[in-house]
Scaffold this motif. Sequence first.
Motif, PDB file in Angstrom:
ATOM      1  N   UNK A 183       0.840  -1.188   0.000  1.00 31.06           N
ATOM      2  CA  UNK A 183       0.000   0.000   0.000  1.00 31.06           C
ATOM      3  C   UNK A 183       0.876   1.240   0.000  1.00 31.06           C
ATOM      4  N   UNK A 184       0.531   2.190  -0.883  1.00 26.42           N
ATOM      5  CA  UNK A 184       1.240   3.461  -0.915  1.00 26.42           C
ATOM      6  C   UNK A 184       0.427   4.493  -0.146  1.00 26.42           C
ATOM      7  N   UNK A 185       0.992   5.065   0.909  1.00 22.01           N
ATOM      8  CA  UNK A 185       0.220   6.031   1.704  1.00 22.01           C
ATOM      9  C   UNK A 185       0.005   7.329   0.942  1.00 22.01           C
ATOM     10  N   UNK A 186      -0.940   8.107   1.414  1.00 20.51           N
ATOM     11  CA  UNK A 186      -1.166   9.424   0.826  1.00 20.51           C
ATOM     12  C   UNK A 186       0.025  10.327   1.147  1.00 20.51           C
TER      13      UNK A 186
END
Lengths: 144, 71
Positions: B45-48
Motif C-alpha cells: 500500500x502506498x500512503x497518501x
Amino acid sequence: MSIRERSAWISLLLTSAIWGAYFWKIWPDLIDDGALAASTTGVFVSAVVVLVIVQIVLAILLAIAAAVLRRRSEEPPMDERDQLIDLKAIRVAFYAMSALLIAVSGLWIFGMSPLVMANGILASMVIAEILRAASVVLSYRLGA
Amino acid sequence: MAGPPPIRNQIRRLRFDHGEMTQQALADAIGMTRQTIVAIEQGKYSPSLEAAFRISRVFGVGLEDVFQWSE
C-alpha cells in the motif's frame, strides 16, 4: 486480522450460506415456472422475512463473539486505507448490481412471472453483497 | 490490473533505529491502524502524501529518506 476484515468475512460467509441455501431450495420451482402456485408468493415473502431476520441475528451474535474474543477493547477509526478498500468494494457492488438488475429487467421481455423477477432482484442484491464482502477481504489480503 | 507501485521504504529500519519503535506505536503517532503500517512496510500500500509526511516527521527525517522511487 482487523475487525473490519473479520466483519467482511462474516458477511461473506453468512450471506453465501443463508441465501445460497434459499436459492438452492427454490431454484427448481423458479426454472419450472409452471409449477409456481399463488401460495408460493406467500412462501417467498415468509422465507425472505425469516432469512433476513436470521442473517441479522447471526451477524449480531458473531460480532458480539468477535468483540469478546479480540484482545483490544477499542477498534481504531477507519484510516485512509480502510476508506479506500471500502470505496473500492462499494464500486464493485454497484457495478455488479446495476448489470444484474438490467439483466433481470430483461426477463420481463421473456414473460417471466413477477415471482421469478422478484427472486431475480433479490439474487442481484445478494450477489452484489457477496462481491462487496469478497472485494474487502481480497483487498485486505492482497493490499489495497 | 496495475502492479504495486515502484516505491521502496525504510520504515522498518527507521523504527528499529528509533528505540525499536513498534508498528503500533508508529500507527498511533500518525493516526493509522497497525495493519496499514504493515501493508506500507510490505510495499502493498502506498500512503497518501499527508500520511507519508507524517511518517517522515515522526522519524525526524526527510520524505525521501523514508520513501524511494525505484525504477
